[in-house]
Design an enzyme around this catalytic site. Structure first.
Site, mmCIF file in Angstrom:
data_model
loop_
_atom_site.group_PDB
_atom_site.id
_atom_site.type_symbol
_atom_site.label_atom_id
_atom_site.label_comp_id
_atom_site.label_asym_id
_atom_site.label_seq_id
_atom_site.Cartn_x
_atom_site.Cartn_y
_atom_site.Cartn_z
ATOM 1 N N ASP A 19 38.881 42.240 23.838
ATOM 2 C CA ASP A 19 37.533 41.802 24.203
ATOM 3 C C ASP A 19 37.384 41.728 25.721
ATOM 4 O O ASP A 19 38.351 41.463 26.427
ATOM 5 C CB ASP A 19 37.286 40.428 23.563
ATOM 6 C CG ASP A 19 35.811 40.111 23.461
ATOM 7 O OD1 ASP A 19 34.980 40.992 23.782
ATOM 8 O OD2 ASP A 19 35.480 38.974 23.083
ATOM 9 N N GLY A 20 36.159 41.928 26.180
ATOM 10 C CA GLY A 20 35.851 41.713 27.606
ATOM 11 C C GLY A 20 35.665 42.982 28.421
ATOM 12 O O GLY A 20 35.532 42.908 29.647
ATOM 13 N N ASN A 21 35.609 44.124 27.766
ATOM 14 C CA ASN A 21 35.395 45.375 28.514
ATOM 15 C C ASN A 21 34.067 45.358 29.259
ATOM 16 O O ASN A 21 33.988 45.764 30.420
ATOM 17 C CB ASN A 21 35.368 46.581 27.560
ATOM 18 C CG ASN A 21 36.710 46.853 26.915
ATOM 19 O OD1 ASN A 21 37.725 46.351 27.369
ATOM 20 N ND2 ASN A 21 36.701 47.646 25.864
ATOM 21 N N ASN A 42 29.840 46.162 15.055
ATOM 22 C CA ASN A 42 29.557 46.777 16.363
ATOM 23 C C ASN A 42 28.482 47.862 16.276
ATOM 24 O O ASN A 42 27.927 48.267 17.294
ATOM 25 C CB ASN A 42 30.835 47.360 16.993
ATOM 26 C CG ASN A 42 31.772 46.304 17.555
ATOM 27 O OD1 ASN A 42 32.986 46.504 17.616
ATOM 28 N ND2 ASN A 42 31.242 45.165 17.967
ATOM 29 N N ARG A 100 43.813 37.303 21.570
ATOM 30 C CA ARG A 100 42.430 37.671 21.884
ATOM 31 C C ARG A 100 42.214 37.489 23.374
ATOM 32 O O ARG A 100 42.481 36.416 23.928
ATOM 33 C CB ARG A 100 41.410 36.826 21.114
ATOM 34 C CG ARG A 100 39.985 37.295 21.426
ATOM 35 C CD ARG A 100 38.919 36.704 20.546
ATOM 36 N NE ARG A 100 37.651 37.367 20.801
ATOM 37 C CZ ARG A 100 36.719 37.610 19.914
ATOM 38 N NH1 ARG A 100 36.882 37.230 18.684
ATOM 39 N NH2 ARG A 100 35.594 38.226 20.240
ATOM 40 N N GLU A 152 50.697 33.310 14.802
ATOM 41 C CA GLU A 152 50.517 32.471 15.981
ATOM 42 C C GLU A 152 49.351 33.066 16.760
ATOM 43 O O GLU A 152 49.277 34.284 16.938
ATOM 44 C CB GLU A 152 51.786 32.492 16.853
ATOM 45 C CG GLU A 152 52.974 31.830 16.207
ATOM 46 C CD GLU A 152 52.766 30.341 15.956
ATOM 47 O OE1 GLU A 152 52.061 29.678 16.750
ATOM 48 O OE2 GLU A 152 53.285 29.841 14.941
HETATM 49 C C1 FPP Z 1 34.974 44.527 23.262
HETATM 50 O O1 FPP Z 1 34.494 44.346 24.567
HETATM 51 C C2 FPP Z 1 35.425 45.862 23.109
HETATM 52 C C3 FPP Z 1 34.968 46.769 22.201
HETATM 53 C C4 FPP Z 1 33.895 46.514 21.222
HETATM 54 C C5 FPP Z 1 35.512 48.109 22.179
HETATM 55 C C6 FPP Z 1 37.008 48.142 22.315
HETATM 56 C C7 FPP Z 1 37.360 49.510 22.617
HETATM 57 C C8 FPP Z 1 38.315 49.879 23.485
HETATM 58 C C9 FPP Z 1 39.212 48.997 24.249
HETATM 59 C C10 FPP Z 1 38.548 51.286 23.634
HETATM 60 C C11 FPP Z 1 39.536 51.625 22.597
HETATM 61 C C12 FPP Z 1 39.854 52.970 22.664
HETATM 62 C C13 FPP Z 1 40.511 53.628 21.711
HETATM 63 C C14 FPP Z 1 40.943 54.963 22.018
HETATM 64 C C15 FPP Z 1 40.837 53.054 20.385
HETATM 65 P P1 FPP Z 1 32.979 43.995 24.738
HETATM 66 O O2 FPP Z 1 32.211 45.247 24.898
HETATM 67 O O3 FPP Z 1 32.519 43.142 23.596
HETATM 68 O O4 FPP Z 1 33.021 43.196 26.069
HETATM 69 P P2 FPP Z 1 32.080 41.965 26.462
HETATM 70 O O5 FPP Z 1 32.359 40.877 25.469
HETATM 71 O O6 FPP Z 1 32.551 41.630 27.831
HETATM 72 O O7 FPP Z 1 30.678 42.474 26.412
#
Ligand code: FPP
Length: 237
Positions: free
Chosen positions: A15-17, A63, A182, A201
């Site tokens: 989480d957190g991208n 999502n 997480r 855990e």
């Molecule tokens: C949550 O961050 C992340 C996701 C919904 C997508 C996760 C995907 C990746 C890390 C890429 C994975 C790649 C492969 C190849 C499997 P968010 O968008 O909810 O972040 P936010 O809470 O800060 O908005």
């Protein structure tokens, strides 16, 4: 010195991208790109640390409620990663498997998933279980349907159902999760692998997923080593 215990099955809710990108004045997509690169790095490191199975939450069934442009970006990113960029996984002997429903994933996404599964299926150093279009309650419902089907076909007897063989009916027959991480300071499990995490855990960190590097995984492993896992019994310490 006490010997380090390495969890067999680690799971990460990545989480957190989005916040990682916003903090840098970039589009959310830049955060997903950074997250995907980080995933490859952390999967390789996990295997090097002796972790046999890493499950990651890449995309939940919910999502799909995000904007069409973000969903499209993520789907195209998955294709790119599964077709080309995940060479490191192959090189490090990591087998890729997926958990989740096929519907309503696009045909080209499904094809790219099959591609990486086929390319890595002989690998034996570790397993990367990518949860894509995944929901935990959905997984339990889908497993229940498969069990009912097997009972109707007389392949299985209801009296034989137990906690252990229920795992055979989940998307992947993997052992329970020892350590569930997480990132990004949220304290929820968001429908992620409920059957497999009953005795996990939990480790929550404020670090945003693109910054969750090797050092951060080491911190989580250290914390895991300090926990007293009792599984409902007495202290093992
Ligand atoms: C949550 O961050 C992340 C996701 C919904 C997508 C996760 C995907 C990746 C890390 C890429 C994975 C790649 C492969 C190849 C499997 P968010 O968008 O909810 O972040 P936010 O809470 O800060 O908005």
């Amino acid at each position: 010195m006490k010997e380090e215990r390495i969890p067999k099955h680690v799971a990460i809710i990545m989480d957190g991208n989005g916040r990682w990108a916003t903090k840098r004045g970039k589009q959310r997509s830049a955060g997903h790109l950074a997250g995907s690169k980080n995933l490859e790095k952390i999967a390789v490191y996990a295997v090097q640390r002796g972790i046999k199975i890493l499950s990651v939450y890449a995309f939940s069934t919910d999502n799909f409620k995000r904007s069409a442009s973000e969903v499209d970006y993520l789907m195209n990113l998955f294709i790119k990663m599964f077709q080309t960029e995940m060479k490191l996984l192959k090189k490090n002997g990591i087998k890729v498997v997926f958990s989740g429903r096929k519907e309503p994933l696009r045909e080209d996404v499904l094809k790219s998933m099959e591609n990486i599964v086929t390319k890595t299926k002989e690998n034996t150093n570790g397993i990367l279980n990518i949860c894509l279009n995944y929901g935990g309650q959905e997984e339990i419902i889908d497993a229940t349907k498969k069990i009912v089907e097997d009972i109707q076909k007389k392949k299985f007897h209801i009296e034989d159902l137990n906690k252990e063989n229920f795992y055979h009916y989940l998307y992947q027959d993997l052992p329970p999760i020892d350590l569930l991480i997480r990132t990004s300071g949220e304290y929820r499990v968001s429908n992620f692998m409920p059957y497999q995490s009953t005795y996990s855990e939990f480790y929550f960190t404020d670090t945003l997923f693109p910054d969750f590097n090797e050092k951060e995984l080491d911190k989580a492993l250290l914390e895991f080593n300090n926990r007293d896992r009792r599984f409902g019994g007495n202290s093992q310490k």
